[in-house]
Scaffold this motif. Sequence first.
Motif, short mmCIF file in Angstrom:
data_model
loop_
_atom_site.label_atom_id
_atom_site.label_comp_id
_atom_site.label_asym_id
_atom_site.label_seq_id
_atom_site.Cartn_x
_atom_site.Cartn_y
_atom_site.Cartn_z
N MET A 266 0.83 -1.21 0.00
CA MET A 266 0.00 0.00 0.00
C MET A 266 0.86 1.25 0.00
SD MET A 266 -3.09 -0.78 2.55
CE MET A 266 -4.02 -2.33 2.57
N ASN A 267 0.37 2.21 -0.69
CA ASN A 267 1.13 3.42 -0.97
C ASN A 267 0.57 4.56 -0.14
OD1 ASN A 267 2.77 5.16 -2.35
ND2 ASN A 267 2.47 4.04 -4.28
N ALA B 87 -1.35 9.04 -0.22
CA ALA B 87 -2.68 9.61 -0.44
C ALA B 87 -3.04 10.70 0.56
CB ALA B 87 -3.73 8.51 -0.38
N GLU B 88 -3.67 11.74 0.08
CA GLU B 88 -4.27 12.78 0.91
C GLU B 88 -5.53 12.18 1.53
OE1 GLU B 88 -4.26 16.57 2.51
OE2 GLU B 88 -2.76 15.37 1.46
N TYR C 158 -24.68 2.35 0.38
CA TYR C 158 -23.68 2.48 -0.67
C TYR C 158 -22.77 3.62 -0.26
CZ TYR C 158 -21.98 2.10 -5.51
OH TYR C 158 -21.23 1.87 -6.62
N VAL D 145 -15.36 12.72 -6.88
CA VAL D 145 -14.34 13.67 -6.44
C VAL D 145 -14.93 15.06 -6.17
CG1 VAL D 145 -12.24 14.88 -7.16
CG2 VAL D 145 -12.47 12.43 -7.56
N ARG E 260 -12.65 16.92 -1.03
CA ARG E 260 -12.97 15.51 -1.18
C ARG E 260 -13.73 15.01 0.03
NH1 ARG E 260 -10.90 10.90 -4.18
NH2 ARG E 260 -12.77 9.66 -4.36
N VAL F 225 -8.69 6.22 3.72
CA VAL F 225 -9.67 5.45 2.95
C VAL F 225 -8.96 4.62 1.90
CG1 VAL F 225 -11.73 5.52 1.52
CG2 VAL F 225 -11.42 7.23 3.30
N ASP G 230 -10.45 -2.35 -1.30
CA ASP G 230 -10.02 -3.74 -1.35
C ASP G 230 -10.90 -4.44 -2.36
OD1 ASP G 230 -7.88 -4.10 0.62
OD2 ASP G 230 -9.38 -3.45 2.07
N GLY H 55 -5.50 -4.46 -2.80
CA GLY H 55 -6.14 -3.18 -2.51
C GLY H 55 -5.10 -2.11 -2.28
N GLY H 56 -5.56 -0.93 -1.92
CA GLY H 56 -4.62 0.15 -1.66
C GLY H 56 -5.35 1.46 -1.45
N PHE H 57 -4.60 2.50 -1.25
CA PHE H 57 -5.20 3.80 -0.94
C PHE H 57 -5.81 4.45 -2.18
CE2 PHE H 57 -2.47 3.06 2.62
CZ PHE H 57 -3.20 3.58 3.68
N ILE H 58 -6.84 5.23 -1.92
CA ILE H 58 -7.46 6.02 -2.97
C ILE H 58 -6.63 7.28 -3.15
CG2 ILE H 58 -9.50 7.36 -3.57
CD1 ILE H 58 -11.10 5.41 -1.85
N ARG H 59 -6.35 7.62 -4.39
CA ARG H 59 -5.57 8.82 -4.63
C ARG H 59 -6.43 10.07 -4.51
NH1 ARG H 59 -2.03 6.27 -9.59
NH2 ARG H 59 -0.82 4.86 -8.25
N GLU H 60 -5.75 11.20 -4.43
CA GLU H 60 -6.43 12.42 -4.03
C GLU H 60 -7.58 12.80 -4.97
OE1 GLU H 60 -3.58 15.43 -3.30
OE2 GLU H 60 -5.08 16.97 -2.89
N LYS H 61 -7.34 12.69 -6.25
CA LYS H 61 -8.40 13.09 -7.19
C LYS H 61 -8.85 11.92 -8.04
CE LYS H 61 -7.37 17.91 -7.11
NZ LYS H 61 -6.52 18.99 -7.67
N GLU H 62 -8.98 10.78 -7.39
CA GLU H 62 -9.33 9.56 -8.10
C GLU H 62 -10.70 9.08 -7.65
OE1 GLU H 62 -6.68 5.62 -9.00
OE2 GLU H 62 -7.02 6.08 -6.90
N GLU H 63 -11.55 8.75 -8.60
CA GLU H 63 -12.84 8.17 -8.24
C GLU H 63 -12.60 6.83 -7.55
OE1 GLU H 63 -15.40 9.90 -8.45
OE2 GLU H 63 -14.74 11.45 -9.86
N ILE H 64 -13.49 6.48 -6.63
CA ILE H 64 -13.27 5.26 -5.83
C ILE H 64 -13.23 4.02 -6.72
CG2 ILE H 64 -14.03 3.91 -3.87
CD1 ILE H 64 -15.58 6.26 -2.86
N GLN I 122 -19.28 -2.23 -6.41
CA GLN I 122 -19.04 -1.92 -5.00
C GLN I 122 -19.80 -2.87 -4.11
OE1 GLN I 122 -19.24 2.32 -3.64
NE2 GLN I 122 -20.15 1.46 -1.82
N VAL J 233 -13.40 0.68 1.27
CA VAL J 233 -14.55 0.45 0.41
C VAL J 233 -14.25 -0.81 -0.39
CG1 VAL J 233 -16.04 1.43 -1.37
CG2 VAL J 233 -14.89 2.94 0.26
N TYR K 245 -14.82 -3.84 -3.06
CA TYR K 245 -15.41 -4.13 -4.36
C TYR K 245 -15.29 -5.61 -4.65
CZ TYR K 245 -16.02 0.73 -5.72
OH TYR K 245 -16.46 2.02 -5.79
#
Lengths: 222, 222
Positions: A1-2, A5-6, A76, A81, A88, B10, B13, B44-53, B74, B92, B94
């Motif tokens: 895992m990275n 992320a913000e 859900y 974004v 966010r 957030v 997975d 899985g991993g972290f959601i990026r700042e401007k990335e849709e889930i 989801q 979250v 999936y």
Amino acid sequence: MNQKAEKPMVTVDIVVFTVKNGDLNILLVKRKFNPFKGKWALPGGFIREKEEIKKAAARELEEETGVSGVYLEQLYTFGEVKRDPRGRVITVAYFALVPDDKFRLRASYDAEDVQFFSTKSLPLLAFDHKEILQYAIERLRNKIQYTNVAWSLLPSAFTLREIQDVYQAIWGRHLDKRNFRKKLLSLGLLRSLKRHKRGSRQRPAQLHSFKSTRPIELKRFF
Amino acid sequence: MNQKAEKPMVTVDIVVFTVKNGDLNILLVKRKFNPFKGKWALPGGFIREKEEIKKAAARELEEETGVSGVYLEQLYTFGEVKRDPRGRVITVAYFALVPDDKFRLRASYDAEDVQFFSTKSLPLLAFDHKEILQYAIERLRNKIQYTNVAWSLLPSAFTLREIQDVYQAIWGRHLDKRNFRKKLLSLGLLRSLKRHKRGSRQRPAQLHSFKSTRPIELKRFF
DNA sequence: TCAAAAGTGTTGTGTGTACACCCATGT
DNA sequence: ACATGGGTGTACACACAACACTTTTGA
């Protein structure tokens, strides 16, 4: 895992359903602050630091309606974004089923008004709450086909007419009285009480209650 | 809304399902770092700042398996306060459905190994991933009753035996061949191809494909 | 010729659906 | 007495479940 992320903000929003005189209703609050100040929105708020998500939903629900111990299910998670202009914000949506006779509405810190609306005539909603609501209605419609959750919308004693009204309000269509009763009674999950509902100017209706309130999966239901 | 909340982290997975020789399988990765270093976990991993889930889930899936464009839905959001020893992490979840022939597994930055496991013989899982997985299986079992999602587990041409195997793997029980075929063909959604599957040492089986791949709600399905 | 899976119909049972009239009460 | 909803049964259509034998191929 990275870990770069913000962190987004995380909220809960609750779609509170009830059935009022044959109509499916949902609870909305009028926002006291920006964004969407003065607009109607689903009740909700931020999750506290050491609070379970469902607990947060139950708390917000209790703050707005005074009810607790009702049916509450995660719906859900909405996280587009740009769904909130402040940044966010990911929201975990829940839906609640509340009997018509149970709640006592109260305005709260950030709501200037709280009110039930018929799903047939809704105001414009803040954020993506319209989408959340549509999703909730769809889920509820599907769910009454294979569970008994709809029973959570009824008071402890009710007439067969009242339970049919609940199903009709959710389905949005009329059901045949004889078929409905036959099917419902054949499940063997109702107890008919000695009492009758009097006071209307028609023939008094037999009152019923559920033998057990806990959730049940049905093979299929209508 | 009350802004005092501490922001949680957030993640997404993904429960990646496939059916391999008649058995429901899921993809696991072996963790390269703590916590749960060396344990198997869901990708899985972290959601990026401007990335849709959902985009985040698709990206993580693509990183581990090389597949994209598969069925991805989801599942549920898990946020128990103490589910991750590093702090508050809401995930979250999936689930994805991938045909047996499509993927090419690759280890990634934080996984030292990637592998499919039969759901009948799983290793111990990190975090609350066992719970997530059970939830996913339950959802998949329910979902094949009223949708055609299971078709996402099949290659573009398949025999009736193979599609029956998919349903049996998910249900965990045997189905009658004649009843299965009758029901399936009566839906009118399959096209039978000219080709046959040869090479096994039995009678060759007629190949079929779907007229359309898009998701359909069925009234009820088995 | 044998092993292995492909392919194919019928029947009984249960469930959903359509449908109309009399009853008990309050006004 | 009348208006209003309460309460009740039957007949038909359809879907599901159980069940066994013949066919085609490769070895």
